[in-house]
Design a protein around this motif. Structure first.
Motif, PDB file in Angstrom:
ATOM      1  N   ASN A 243      11.668-117.491   2.254  1.00 28.37           N
ATOM      2  CA  ASN A 243      11.152-116.870   1.031  1.00 28.37           C
ATOM      3  C   ASN A 243       9.703-117.283   0.762  1.00 28.37           C
ATOM      4  OD1 ASN A 243      13.538-115.513   0.523  1.00 28.37           O
ATOM      5  ND2 ASN A 243      14.383-117.148  -0.766  1.00 28.37           N
ATOM      6  N   LEU A 244       9.384-118.515   1.107  1.00 27.34           N
ATOM      7  CA  LEU A 244       8.007-118.973   0.909  1.00 27.34           C
ATOM      8  C   LEU A 244       7.052-118.233   1.845  1.00 27.34           C
ATOM      9  CD1 LEU A 244       6.867-122.622   0.387  1.00 27.34           C
ATOM     10  CD2 LEU A 244       5.651-121.161   1.994  1.00 27.34           C
ATOM     11  N   LEU A 245       7.466-118.039   3.094  1.00 27.12           N
ATOM     12  CA  LEU A 245       6.589-117.417   4.097  1.00 27.12           C
ATOM     13  C   LEU A 245       6.375-115.927   3.851  1.00 27.12           C
ATOM     14  CD1 LEU A 245       7.820-119.134   7.391  1.00 27.12           C
ATOM     15  CD2 LEU A 245       5.662-119.517   6.211  1.00 27.12           C
ATOM     16  N   VAL A 246       7.371-115.244   3.285  1.00 24.55           N
ATOM     17  CA  VAL A 246       7.220-113.793   3.111  1.00 24.55           C
ATOM     18  C   VAL A 246       6.382-113.440   1.884  1.00 24.55           C
ATOM     19  CG1 VAL A 246       9.360-113.229   4.324  1.00 24.55           C
ATOM     20  CG2 VAL A 246       9.400-113.619   1.849  1.00 24.55           C
ATOM     21  N   ASP A 247       6.024-114.440   1.107  1.00 29.68           N
ATOM     22  CA  ASP A 247       5.161-114.188  -0.053  1.00 29.68           C
ATOM     23  C   ASP A 247       3.710-114.376   0.372  1.00 29.68           C
ATOM     24  OD1 ASP A 247       3.782-114.033  -2.399  1.00 29.68           O
ATOM     25  OD2 ASP A 247       5.024-115.473  -3.496  1.00 29.68           O
TER      26      ASP A 247
ATOM     27  N   ALA B 158      10.471-110.022   7.304  1.00 27.72           N
ATOM     28  CA  ALA B 158       9.940-110.941   8.322  1.00 27.72           C
ATOM     29  C   ALA B 158       8.725-110.359   9.015  1.00 27.72           C
ATOM     30  CB  ALA B 158      11.026-111.268   9.349  1.00 27.72           C
ATOM     31  N   ALA B 159       8.722-109.030   9.205  1.00 27.64           N
ATOM     32  CA  ALA B 159       7.602-108.377   9.893  1.00 27.64           C
ATOM     33  C   ALA B 159       6.316-108.441   9.081  1.00 27.64           C
ATOM     34  CB  ALA B 159       7.956-106.929  10.197  1.00 27.64           C
ATOM     35  N   LYS B 160       6.434-108.750   7.789  1.00 28.58           N
ATOM     36  CA  LYS B 160       5.265-108.761   6.911  1.00 28.58           C
ATOM     37  C   LYS B 160       4.714-110.166   6.681  1.00 28.58           C
ATOM     38  CE  LYS B 160       6.807-104.592   4.475  1.00 28.58           C
ATOM     39  NZ  LYS B 160       7.230-104.015   3.179  1.00 28.58           N
ATOM     40  N   ILE B 161       5.264-111.168   7.377  1.00 30.09           N
ATOM     41  CA  ILE B 161       4.729-112.522   7.245  1.00 30.09           C
ATOM     42  C   ILE B 161       3.288-112.542   7.727  1.00 30.09           C
ATOM     43  CG2 ILE B 161       4.918-114.906   8.047  1.00 30.09           C
ATOM     44  CD1 ILE B 161       7.916-114.569   8.167  1.00 30.09           C
ATOM     45  N   GLN B 162       2.389-113.014   6.899  1.00 26.55           N
ATOM     46  CA  GLN B 162       0.962-112.974   7.193  1.00 26.55           C
ATOM     47  C   GLN B 162       0.517-114.200   7.989  1.00 26.55           C
ATOM     48  OE1 GLN B 162      -1.141-110.341   6.225  1.00 26.55           O
ATOM     49  NE2 GLN B 162       0.851-109.430   5.779  1.00 26.55           N
ATOM     50  N   PRO B 163      -0.429-114.024   8.920  1.00 22.71           N
ATOM     51  CA  PRO B 163      -1.012-115.198   9.586  1.00 22.71           C
ATOM     52  C   PRO B 163      -1.715-116.063   8.545  1.00 22.71           C
ATOM     53  CG  PRO B 163      -1.614-113.147  10.721  1.00 22.71           C
ATOM     54  CD  PRO B 163      -1.008-112.753   9.411  1.00 22.71           C
TER      55      PRO B 163
ATOM     56  N   ILE C 250      18.260-115.700   9.299  1.00 20.16           N
ATOM     57  CA  ILE C 250      17.780-115.085   8.050  1.00 20.16           C
ATOM     58  C   ILE C 250      16.708-114.052   8.350  1.00 20.16           C
ATOM     59  CG2 ILE C 250      16.592-115.543   5.866  1.00 20.16           C
ATOM     60  CD1 ILE C 250      17.881-118.377   6.003  1.00 20.16           C
ATOM     61  N   ALA C 251      15.783-114.407   9.247  1.00 15.04           N
ATOM     62  CA  ALA C 251      14.710-113.478   9.610  1.00 15.04           C
ATOM     63  C   ALA C 251      15.267-112.201  10.220  1.00 15.04           C
ATOM     64  CB  ALA C 251      13.740-114.153  10.577  1.00 15.04           C
ATOM     65  N   ASN C 252      16.306-112.324  11.045  1.00 11.54           N
ATOM     66  CA  ASN C 252      16.919-111.143  11.655  1.00 11.54           C
ATOM     67  C   ASN C 252      17.628-110.273  10.622  1.00 11.54           C
ATOM     68  OD1 ASN C 252      16.000-111.888  14.172  1.00 11.54           O
ATOM     69  ND2 ASN C 252      17.908-112.896  14.787  1.00 11.54           N
ATOM     70  N   SER C 253      18.252-110.904   9.644  1.00 11.44           N
ATOM     71  CA  SER C 253      18.967-110.134   8.623  1.00 11.44           C
ATOM     72  C   SER C 253      18.010-109.499   7.612  1.00 11.44           C
ATOM     73  CB  SER C 253      19.970-111.037   7.891  1.00 11.44           C
ATOM     74  OG  SER C 253      19.290-112.029   7.143  1.00 11.44           O
ATOM     75  N   ARG C 254      16.788-110.004   7.557  1.00  6.25           N
ATOM     76  CA  ARG C 254      15.773-109.453   6.645  1.00  6.25           C
ATOM     77  C   ARG C 254      14.526-109.098   7.457  1.00  6.25           C
ATOM     78  NH1 ARG C 254      15.789-114.040   2.016  1.00  6.25           N
ATOM     79  NH2 ARG C 254      14.029-112.780   1.232  1.00  6.25           N
ATOM     80  N   ALA C 255      14.741-108.304   8.494  1.00  7.70           N
ATOM     81  CA  ALA C 255      13.690-108.018   9.477  1.00  7.70           C
ATOM     82  C   ALA C 255      12.467-107.348   8.864  1.00  7.70           C
ATOM     83  CB  ALA C 255      14.254-107.152  10.605  1.00  7.70           C
ATOM     84  N   ASP C 256      12.671-106.447   7.921  1.00  7.98           N
ATOM     85  CA  ASP C 256      11.536-105.751   7.303  1.00  7.98           C
ATOM     86  C   ASP C 256      10.604-106.734   6.606  1.00  7.98           C
ATOM     87  OD1 ASP C 256      12.495-103.373   8.219  1.00  7.98           O
ATOM     88  OD2 ASP C 256      13.415-102.760   6.318  1.00  7.98           O
TER      89      ASP C 256
END
Length: 378
Positions: free
Chosen positions: A128-132, A107-112, A99-105
């Motif tokens: 979806n939880l992590l990218v918010d 995934a790159a914005k996942i915050q520490p 999923i992360a590879n298919s939505r790479a943009d």
């Protein structure tokens, strides 16, 4: 004799029949083993094919329970996937990674930060939880340059769940380089690096302070502190002391020049009207245990302390505050020049002028006096 011969013949015939039965049994056992091996091979082959060409294992969701996941700065999608798998948030690394590879943009914005998640979540729900970014819980603390250890502990006591006394006790357990000397109060002055730190739920006073020391070590290594100090003819601790004086006295492009003034005074005592002392006001304030930027009075100059560079020659025993990268770099690479004095003639802009002799210094000092007569910054 004939009876014995016939009897012997019968016995041999019986043995032959028994041998045939044993042979059949061996064949059956072998066939059974071959069938078992074939079944194992087929099963493994199916599993391999499923792994290679089928969908990765995934939970149906929505999940239950609660678990806190920590995403660190620089974690890749694979690292995050492994963290989730180990905590049983997702069923497999590949389910999340695909999923992360298919939505790479995204995934790159996942915050520490720390994320409260469920166990046995569907991988897409976990993603979806992590990218918010609203779901990231991070206690971020910025420690500015120029703070004394006591100031750092006070700041951390206000910004975290631990109090100043807990941080003070943790200081004795820090791992410092062998050349880093504690001051008379047992404080690692100058070695708690000023930076922005992301604090995690499982952090303790010791791990937080050690992270600051470790961050300082990275800067020291990057700048070549040990080798650079040796080339200058000083110890790393002495260079850190000089860096702290530079941090207290200068800013920006002036830092390498101020470092040069300090080295000139240390190495050429009595030159250009100097008397073998650094005469840096910030050290007087440090000796008095107060903010380093406070204006000093004539009576302050008499404080009896090895940090009072108005009275003692040479360097103080150690750093007076925490220098940042720029001050450390300036101490390791001072500008070329014959300056022995500097005067900040504008407190608002920080404009500083450098003098090679005492008369020039007096003219800049008069300029500062005139500035103070027309400015409320003094």
């Amino acid at each position: 004799m004939s009876v014995d011969s016939n009897g012997g013949g019968r016995r041999r015939a019986v043995k032959k029949r028994g041998g045939r039965r044993a042979g059949c049994l061996v064949v059956l056992v072998v066939l059974g083993l071959l069938a078992a091996l074939a079944w194992v091979g087929l099963t493994k082959g199916v599993e391999w094919a499923r792994d290679q060409f089928g969908d990765p294992e995934d939970y149906a969701g929505p999940g239950s329970g609660a678990v806190v996941i920590q995403v660190n700065s620089g974690d890749s999608a694979t690292v995050i996937a492994r963290t989730l798998k180990e905590a049983d948030v997702v069923a497999s690394v590949d389910a999340f990674r695909n999923i992360a590879n298919s939505r790479a943009d995204e995934a790159a914005k996942i915050q520490p930060g720390s994320y409260e998640m469920l166990k046995k979540m569907k991988a897409v729900d976990a993603f979806n939880l992590l990218v918010d970014p609203a779901n990231a819980s991070v206690n971020r603390v910025t420690v500015p340059e120029g703070l004394r250890v006591v100031d750092v502990l006070t700041l951390l006591g206000k910004k975290t769940d631990f109090n100043t006394k807990q941080y003070r006790r943790a200081l004795s357990r820090l791992e410092l380089p062998s050349y880093a000397e504690l001051n008379a109060e047992g404080l690692p002055e100058g070695y708690l690096f000023p930076a922005t730190y992301d604090l995690h739920p499982d952090d303790t006073p010791q791990t937080i302070l050690q992270a600051m020391v470790d961050r300082w070590k990275r800067s020291a290594d990057k700048l070549g502190l040990v080798d650079g100090a040796k080339k200058l003819g000083y110890t790393p601790h002495e260079v850190m002391t000089i860096a702290s004086l530079v941090e207290a006295e200068g800013r920006g492009d002036d830092m390498p020049k101020i470092a040069r003034v300090i080295y000139n005074r240390l190495e050429n005592p009595g030159t250009a009207g100097t008397i073998g002392r650094l005469e840096i006001d910030a050290t007087v304030n440090y000796a008095l245990g107060r903010n380093l930027g406070v204006a000093i009075s004539p009576s302050d100059l008499d404080v009896d302390s090895p940090y009072n560079t108005r009275r003692v020659t040479g360097l103080p025993p150690g750093p007076i505050e925490a220098p940042g990268d720029d001050a450390m770099a300036a101490a390791l690479a001072p500008a070329a020049g014959d300056w022995y004095y500097y005067v900040t003639v504008d407190l608002r802009t920080g404009e500083t002028k450098f003098a090679s002799n005492y008369d020039e210094f007096l003219s800049y000092k008069a300029e500062f006096t005139r500035y103070c007569q027309t400015s409320d910054a003094c």
